[in-house]
Design a protein around this motif. Structure first.
Motif, PDB file in Angstrom:
ATOM      1  N   VAL A   4       0.848  -1.194   0.000  1.00  0.00           N
ATOM      2  CA  VAL A   4       0.000   0.000   0.000  1.00  0.00           C
ATOM      3  C   VAL A   4       0.886   1.247   0.000  1.00  0.00           C
ATOM      4  CG1 VAL A   4      -1.912   1.156   1.177  1.00  0.00           C
ATOM      5  CG2 VAL A   4      -1.555  -1.313   1.529  1.00  0.00           C
ATOM      6  N   ALA A   5       0.629   2.170  -0.929  1.00  0.00           N
ATOM      7  CA  ALA A   5       1.377   3.438  -0.949  1.00  0.00           C
ATOM      8  C   ALA A   5       0.525   4.518  -0.292  1.00  0.00           C
ATOM      9  CB  ALA A   5       1.700   3.835  -2.389  1.00  0.00           C
ATOM     10  N   LEU A   6       1.080   5.147   0.727  1.00  0.00           N
ATOM     11  CA  LEU A   6       0.344   6.210   1.405  1.00  0.00           C
ATOM     12  C   LEU A   6       1.072   7.536   1.252  1.00  0.00           C
ATOM     13  CD1 LEU A   6      -0.763   4.477   4.742  1.00  0.00           C
ATOM     14  CD2 LEU A   6      -2.099   4.814   2.658  1.00  0.00           C
ATOM     15  N   ALA A   7       0.269   8.608   1.031  1.00  0.00           N
ATOM     16  CA  ALA A   7       0.824   9.957   0.952  1.00  0.00           C
ATOM     17  C   ALA A   7       1.097  10.407   2.379  1.00  0.00           C
ATOM     18  CB  ALA A   7      -0.170  10.878   0.274  1.00  0.00           C
ATOM     19  N   LYS A   8       2.351  10.743   2.645  1.00  0.00           N
ATOM     20  CA  LYS A   8       2.734  11.174   3.999  1.00  0.00           C
ATOM     21  C   LYS A   8       1.825  12.299   4.474  1.00  0.00           C
ATOM     22  CE  LYS A   8       7.649  10.680   3.181  1.00  0.00           C
ATOM     23  NZ  LYS A   8       8.852  11.488   3.026  1.00  0.00           N
ATOM     24  N   GLY A   9       1.535  12.321   5.772  1.00  0.00           N
ATOM     25  CA  GLY A   9       0.745  13.435   6.323  1.00  0.00           C
ATOM     26  C   GLY A   9      -0.653  13.038   6.732  1.00  0.00           C
ATOM     27  N   ARG A  10      -1.552  14.034   6.653  1.00  0.00           N
ATOM     28  CA  ARG A  10      -2.895  13.853   7.201  1.00  0.00           C
ATOM     29  C   ARG A  10      -3.692  12.753   6.493  1.00  0.00           C
ATOM     30  NH1 ARG A  10      -6.908  17.927   7.286  1.00  0.00           N
ATOM     31  NH2 ARG A  10      -5.521  19.071   5.932  1.00  0.00           N
ATOM     32  N   LEU A  11      -3.546  12.633   5.185  1.00  0.00           N
ATOM     33  CA  LEU A  11      -4.297  11.610   4.460  1.00  0.00           C
ATOM     34  C   LEU A  11      -3.890  10.220   4.913  1.00  0.00           C
ATOM     35  CD1 LEU A  11      -4.684  12.718   0.732  1.00  0.00           C
ATOM     36  CD2 LEU A  11      -6.182  13.133   2.666  1.00  0.00           C
ATOM     37  N   ALA A  12      -2.587  10.039   5.197  1.00  0.00           N
ATOM     38  CA  ALA A  12      -2.100   8.730   5.648  1.00  0.00           C
ATOM     39  C   ALA A  12      -2.722   8.389   6.993  1.00  0.00           C
ATOM     40  CB  ALA A  12      -0.577   8.740   5.743  1.00  0.00           C
ATOM     41  N   GLN A  13      -2.759   9.373   7.863  1.00  0.00           N
ATOM     42  CA  GLN A  13      -3.329   9.159   9.207  1.00  0.00           C
ATOM     43  C   GLN A  13      -4.786   8.696   9.114  1.00  0.00           C
ATOM     44  OE1 GLN A  13      -2.301  12.757  11.294  1.00  0.00           O
ATOM     45  NE2 GLN A  13      -3.326  11.998  13.124  1.00  0.00           N
ATOM     46  N   LYS A  14      -5.551   9.370   8.272  1.00  0.00           N
ATOM     47  CA  LYS A  14      -6.968   9.029   8.078  1.00  0.00           C
ATOM     48  C   LYS A  14      -7.107   7.646   7.443  1.00  0.00           C
ATOM     49  CE  LYS A  14      -9.780  12.466   9.182  1.00  0.00           C
ATOM     50  NZ  LYS A  14     -10.982  12.209  10.012  1.00  0.00           N
ATOM     51  N   ALA A  15      -6.223   7.343   6.486  1.00  0.00           N
ATOM     52  CA  ALA A  15      -6.278   6.054   5.804  1.00  0.00           C
ATOM     53  C   ALA A  15      -6.000   4.927   6.796  1.00  0.00           C
ATOM     54  CB  ALA A  15      -5.257   6.023   4.664  1.00  0.00           C
ATOM     55  N   VAL A  16      -5.037   5.170   7.691  1.00  0.00           N
ATOM     56  CA  VAL A  16      -4.701   4.161   8.711  1.00  0.00           C
ATOM     57  C   VAL A  16      -5.914   3.911   9.607  1.00  0.00           C
ATOM     58  CG1 VAL A  16      -3.284   3.772  10.783  1.00  0.00           C
ATOM     59  CG2 VAL A  16      -2.204   4.548   8.650  1.00  0.00           C
ATOM     60  N   GLU A  17      -6.619   4.967   9.982  1.00  0.00           N
ATOM     61  CA  GLU A  17      -7.821   4.806  10.824  1.00  0.00           C
ATOM     62  C   GLU A  17      -8.854   3.905  10.138  1.00  0.00           C
ATOM     63  OE1 GLU A  17      -7.444   9.312  12.577  1.00  0.00           O
ATOM     64  OE2 GLU A  17      -9.433   8.659  11.908  1.00  0.00           O
ATOM     65  N   VAL A  18      -9.072   4.132   8.850  1.00  0.00           N
ATOM     66  CA  VAL A  18     -10.054   3.323   8.108  1.00  0.00           C
ATOM     67  C   VAL A  18      -9.599   1.865   8.045  1.00  0.00           C
ATOM     68  CG1 VAL A  18     -11.165   2.960   5.861  1.00  0.00           C
ATOM     69  CG2 VAL A  18     -10.829   5.285   6.710  1.00  0.00           C
ATOM     70  N   LEU A  19      -8.310   1.657   7.768  1.00  0.00           N
ATOM     71  CA  LEU A  19      -7.798   0.279   7.645  1.00  0.00           C
ATOM     72  C   LEU A  19      -7.845  -0.444   8.986  1.00  0.00           C
ATOM     73  CD1 LEU A  19      -4.853   1.000   5.182  1.00  0.00           C
ATOM     74  CD2 LEU A  19      -6.892  -0.374   4.709  1.00  0.00           C
ATOM     75  N   GLU A  20      -7.668   0.294  10.069  1.00  0.00           N
ATOM     76  CA  GLU A  20      -7.793  -0.329  11.399  1.00  0.00           C
ATOM     77  C   GLU A  20      -9.227  -0.768  11.651  1.00  0.00           C
ATOM     78  OE1 GLU A  20      -5.880   2.650  13.977  1.00  0.00           O
ATOM     79  OE2 GLU A  20      -4.420   1.068  14.473  1.00  0.00           O
ATOM     80  N   ARG A  21     -10.165   0.048  11.194  1.00  0.00           N
ATOM     81  CA  ARG A  21     -11.576  -0.336  11.341  1.00  0.00           C
ATOM     82  C   ARG A  21     -11.883  -1.586  10.524  1.00  0.00           C
ATOM     83  NH1 ARG A  21     -12.704   5.343  11.177  1.00  0.00           N
ATOM     84  NH2 ARG A  21     -13.632   5.267   9.111  1.00  0.00           N
ATOM     85  N   CYS A  22     -11.069  -1.858   9.499  1.00  0.00           N
ATOM     86  CA  CYS A  22     -11.238  -3.065   8.675  1.00  0.00           C
ATOM     87  C   CYS A  22     -10.566  -4.273   9.321  1.00  0.00           C
ATOM     88  CB  CYS A  22     -10.641  -2.847   7.296  1.00  0.00           C
ATOM     89  SG  CYS A  22     -11.481  -1.587   6.340  1.00  0.00           S
TER      90      CYS A  22
END
Ligand code: PRP
Length: 205
Positions: A4-22
């Motif tokens: 998974v490629a994540l854009a450093k910063g706020r978007l990554a943080q939000k993406a991690v939250e969603v993936l944790e919910r998964c």
């Protein structure tokens, strides 16, 4: 393994939250580290942290199976990848901004300062407007203030940067938010990828 490629910063943080919910165990991604490759608890998922504008490149080349990136970056990159989901966070607007009379006062050629050359060229091109695009890398609002350009094409989120510099939105180009993008081959060949995408869809706010 899925990368998974994540854009450093706020978007990554939000993406991690969603993936944790998964159900992914992502504590390693929340540690303060300079490592650029990290894994989930199961070792099934590998995460690479890159500059936002490089996310489409990693996904198109297939070194990342999917990524999370803003629609603004995606439009500007114009890569051969699938845009699968609007993740709903990171909402902002791509706008033409300037002084209230900037568009009327400009001569035959409108001078545009922007980080988003492609988006600006296409927007004014479809309107038959001749433009001189000045590519900038940041503090774009400065351009009309100091007389470098007539207007800018840039992201507006809270509107505070515009306000602080006496500028306003003149036209809206498009709305933007974080998007999940997928490599074309990975979508067909990576076991579990489609199931994860379904789960992500169910776990969005
Ligand atoms: C972005 C964008 C605007 C600002 C908009 O810049 O380019 O300048 O945020 O946000 P606002 O509407 O909430 O004020 P960024 O913070 O990425 O910095 P930059 O100037 O270095 O590009």
């Amino acid at each position: 393994m899925i990368t998974v490629a994540l854009a450093k910063g706020r978007l990554a943080q939000k993406a991690v939250e969603v993936l944790e919910r998964c159900g992914l165990g992502l504590d390693a991604l929340k540690e303060d580290t300079r490592k650029l490759v990290l894994f989930d608890d199961s070792g099934e998922y590998r995460f690479v942290f890159v500059k936002p504008s490089d996310v489409p490149t990693y996904v198109e080349r297939g070194v990342a199976d999917f990524g999370v990136v803003g629609k603004d970056t995606l439009l500007e990159a114009d890569r051969d990848i699938y845009e699968m989901l609007d993740l709903g966070f990171g909402r902002c607007r791509m706008c033409v901004c300037g002084y209230p009379d900037s568009l009327e006062k400009a001569g035959g050629v409108l001078c545009v300062g922007t980080k988003y050359e492609r988006i600006a060229r296409e927007y004014f091109g479809t309107r038959g407007k001749t433009v001189d695009i000045i590519k900038l890398n940041g503090s774009v609002e400065l351009a009309p203030v100091i007389g470098l350009s007539d207007v800018i094409v840039d992201i507006v989120e809270s509107g505070k940067t515009l306000e602080a510099n006496g500028l306003s939105v003149l036209e809206e180009v498009c709305k933007c938010s974080a998007r999940l993008v997928v490599n074309r081959v990975s979508l067909k060949t990576k076991d579990g990828l489609l199931a994860l995408l379904e789960k992500i869809k169910e776990n969005l706010d």
